[in-house]
Design a protein around this motif. Structure first.
Motif, mmCIF file in Angstrom:
data_model
loop_
_atom_site.group_PDB
_atom_site.id
_atom_site.type_symbol
_atom_site.label_atom_id
_atom_site.label_comp_id
_atom_site.label_asym_id
_atom_site.label_seq_id
_atom_site.Cartn_x
_atom_site.Cartn_y
_atom_site.Cartn_z
ATOM 1 N N LEU A 40 0.821 -1.203 0.000
ATOM 2 C CA LEU A 40 0.000 0.000 0.000
ATOM 3 C C LEU A 40 0.864 1.264 0.000
ATOM 4 C CD1 LEU A 40 -2.691 -1.107 2.564
ATOM 5 C CD2 LEU A 40 -2.896 -1.032 0.082
ATOM 6 N N LEU A 129 -11.018 -7.531 1.970
ATOM 7 C CA LEU A 129 -9.933 -6.714 2.489
ATOM 8 C C LEU A 129 -9.115 -6.072 1.369
ATOM 9 C CD1 LEU A 129 -8.826 -8.964 5.472
ATOM 10 C CD2 LEU A 129 -9.822 -6.677 5.620
ATOM 11 N N GLN A 130 -8.935 -6.775 0.267
ATOM 12 C CA GLN A 130 -8.236 -6.186 -0.873
ATOM 13 C C GLN A 130 -8.981 -4.953 -1.380
ATOM 14 O OE1 GLN A 130 -8.063 -9.460 -3.607
ATOM 15 N NE2 GLN A 130 -6.268 -10.387 -2.633
ATOM 16 N N GLU A 133 -8.855 -2.028 1.376
ATOM 17 C CA GLU A 133 -7.540 -1.426 1.528
ATOM 18 C C GLU A 133 -7.144 -0.600 0.308
ATOM 19 O OE1 GLU A 133 -4.907 -1.884 4.479
ATOM 20 O OE2 GLU A 133 -6.989 -1.296 4.771
ATOM 21 N N ARG A 136 -9.064 2.587 0.649
ATOM 22 C CA ARG A 136 -8.509 3.359 1.772
ATOM 23 C C ARG A 136 -7.277 4.161 1.347
ATOM 24 N NH1 ARG A 136 -6.105 0.331 7.112
ATOM 25 N NH2 ARG A 136 -5.434 2.153 8.301
ATOM 26 N N LYS A 137 -6.477 3.581 0.482
ATOM 27 C CA LYS A 137 -5.272 4.255 0.032
ATOM 28 C C LYS A 137 -5.600 5.482 -0.807
ATOM 29 C CE LYS A 137 -0.967 5.060 -0.668
ATOM 30 N NZ LYS A 137 -0.119 5.567 0.441
ATOM 31 N N HIS A 146 -14.460 2.995 2.927
ATOM 32 C CA HIS A 146 -13.586 1.895 3.338
ATOM 33 C C HIS A 146 -14.439 0.756 3.894
ATOM 34 C CE1 HIS A 146 -10.603 5.350 4.524
ATOM 35 N NE2 HIS A 146 -10.905 5.361 3.235
ATOM 36 N N VAL A 293 -3.735 -9.568 2.234
ATOM 37 C CA VAL A 293 -3.708 -8.483 3.215
ATOM 38 C C VAL A 293 -3.432 -9.094 4.578
ATOM 39 C CG1 VAL A 293 -5.099 -6.706 4.346
ATOM 40 C CG2 VAL A 293 -5.350 -7.091 1.891
ATOM 41 N N VAL A 298 -4.759 -4.954 9.964
ATOM 42 C CA VAL A 298 -5.793 -3.988 9.586
ATOM 43 C C VAL A 298 -7.086 -4.145 10.377
ATOM 44 C CG1 VAL A 298 -4.866 -3.837 7.252
ATOM 45 C CG2 VAL A 298 -6.735 -5.436 7.712
ATOM 46 N N TYR A 301 -8.452 -1.210 12.709
ATOM 47 C CA TYR A 301 -9.003 -0.057 11.985
ATOM 48 C C TYR A 301 -10.430 -0.338 11.537
ATOM 49 C CZ TYR A 301 -9.980 3.362 8.375
ATOM 50 O OH TYR A 301 -10.594 4.344 7.632
ATOM 51 N N TYR A 302 -10.651 -1.484 10.941
ATOM 52 C CA TYR A 302 -11.999 -1.782 10.436
ATOM 53 C C TYR A 302 -12.985 -2.041 11.560
ATOM 54 C CZ TYR A 302 -10.059 -1.577 5.838
ATOM 55 O OH TYR A 302 -9.452 -1.102 4.696
#
Length: 316
Positions: A40, A129-130, A133, A136-137, A146, A293, A298, A301-302
């Motif tokens: 990322l 998740l892919q 993420e 999110r970037k 997200h 991922v 992560v 965060y989620y």
């Protein structure tokens, strides 16, 4: 060995960037390969090919999965009728199957691979998740987007034998409106000729049971994980914005957001929200890969986003 991948950035007008992925091991022999962790450190790049080395959503390309995908859509298109969808909406709309958290549902999906998808054969939590993420970037300030990326496919829990045990054709795949003519842009349109609605004059005209610009919120969409997750989120009183629910419900409606079909049923609000679906779709489609991922990294965060937008436990 080092692999250099150079592609145009998906979002914005930035110049092309180069992403370098090292395939050397990290740390101990029991740890993940560096090449197995989603990188990322640069803008999300649109790849030329899917996890099998083919063009994305190429339903004609010879591959190990082609025959299975074709059979999936044959069964789907024959059985998804207007009456069938109404019966499923009534059955699952009671939300009386179980009570669990969003993350618990994510973990349940680890057991399933989407048979309708020609681009990936990995468990669903990897795809969730892919997608999240990658979004999110490129959209760091849109936390609602997200979370939408993380949960958009959670309706596939209908496949679980201890939950719904539904066949794949009734859960995954492209979606389309019921109660009006099937558009020829729908993948494997030819199989609709065996659907009872195809020959029913009540359902086989341009508008069918609808009126012009009636709004997509008023249409009956083919039954599957999209509709179910939209129902779960809405009925559990999520505080996600309306556009997030629109994305969840219509992210598999490719005839609309890729081919431009059914726009005669849209109202002004639909047109505005469709732009977000198109943005989301790029990440949903092109982030599918064999790259993993780091879930534990992560997850906090989620989980914070889940706590922000959902109750701790949901009815399903």
């Amino acid at each position: 060995m080092t692999v250099i991948v150079q592609e145009a950035l998906l979002a914005g007008d930035e110049v092309n960037q180069t992403e370098t992925v090292s395939q050397e091991k990290m740390g101990s022999s029991d740890g993940p390969l560096e090449s197995d962790i989603l990188q990322l450190d640069g803008g999300f790049m649109t790849p030329d090919s899917n996890a099998f080395g083919h063009a994305f959503r190429d339903y004609e390309k010879e591959s190990v999965r082609r025959a299975g995908v074709q059979e999936f859509y044959r069964t789907n298109h024959i059985n998804q009728s207007y009456e069938y969808v109404l019966s499923k909406r009534e059955h699952y709309g009671k939300l009386d199957k179980t009570v669990m958290s969003i993350w618990e549902c994510c973990e349940l999906l680890n057991e399933f691979v989407d048979e309708s998808d020609p681009d990936l054969d990995e468990p669903q939590i990897e795809h969730l998740l892919q997608t999240a993420e990658a979004i999110r970037k490129d959209y760091p300030n849109e936390d609602w987007l997200h979370l939408t990326g993380l949960i958009h496919d959670l309706g596939k829990v209908l496949l679980h034998p201890n939950f719904g045990g539904e066949p794949q054709w009734a859960v995954v795949g492209d979606t389309y409106p019921m109660g009006c003519a099937f558009d020829e842009s729908i993948v494997h349109y030819e199989f609709f000729k065996e659907n009872p609605d195809f020959h029913n004059p009540k359902y086989n005209t341009k508008y069918g049971v609808y009126s012009e610009n009636c709004g997509l919120e008023n249409i009956i969409i083919s039954w599957g994980h999209d509709e179910y997750m939209h129902m779960v989120a809405k009925m559990n009183k999520t505080t996600l914005p309306p556009v997030a629910l629109f994305i969840i419900r219509f992210h598999s409606f490719y005839a609309l957001h890729r081919a431009g079909a059914y726009t005669h049923l849209m109202n002004d609000e639909d047109h505005e929200m469709l732009e977000w679906v198109k943005i989301f779709n790029k990440y949903d489609l092109y982030s599918k890969s064999k790259v993993r991922v780091d879930v534990e990294e992560v997850k906090p965060y989620y989980q914070s986003l889940i706590d922000k937008y959902f109750p701790s436990k949901l009815r399903w």
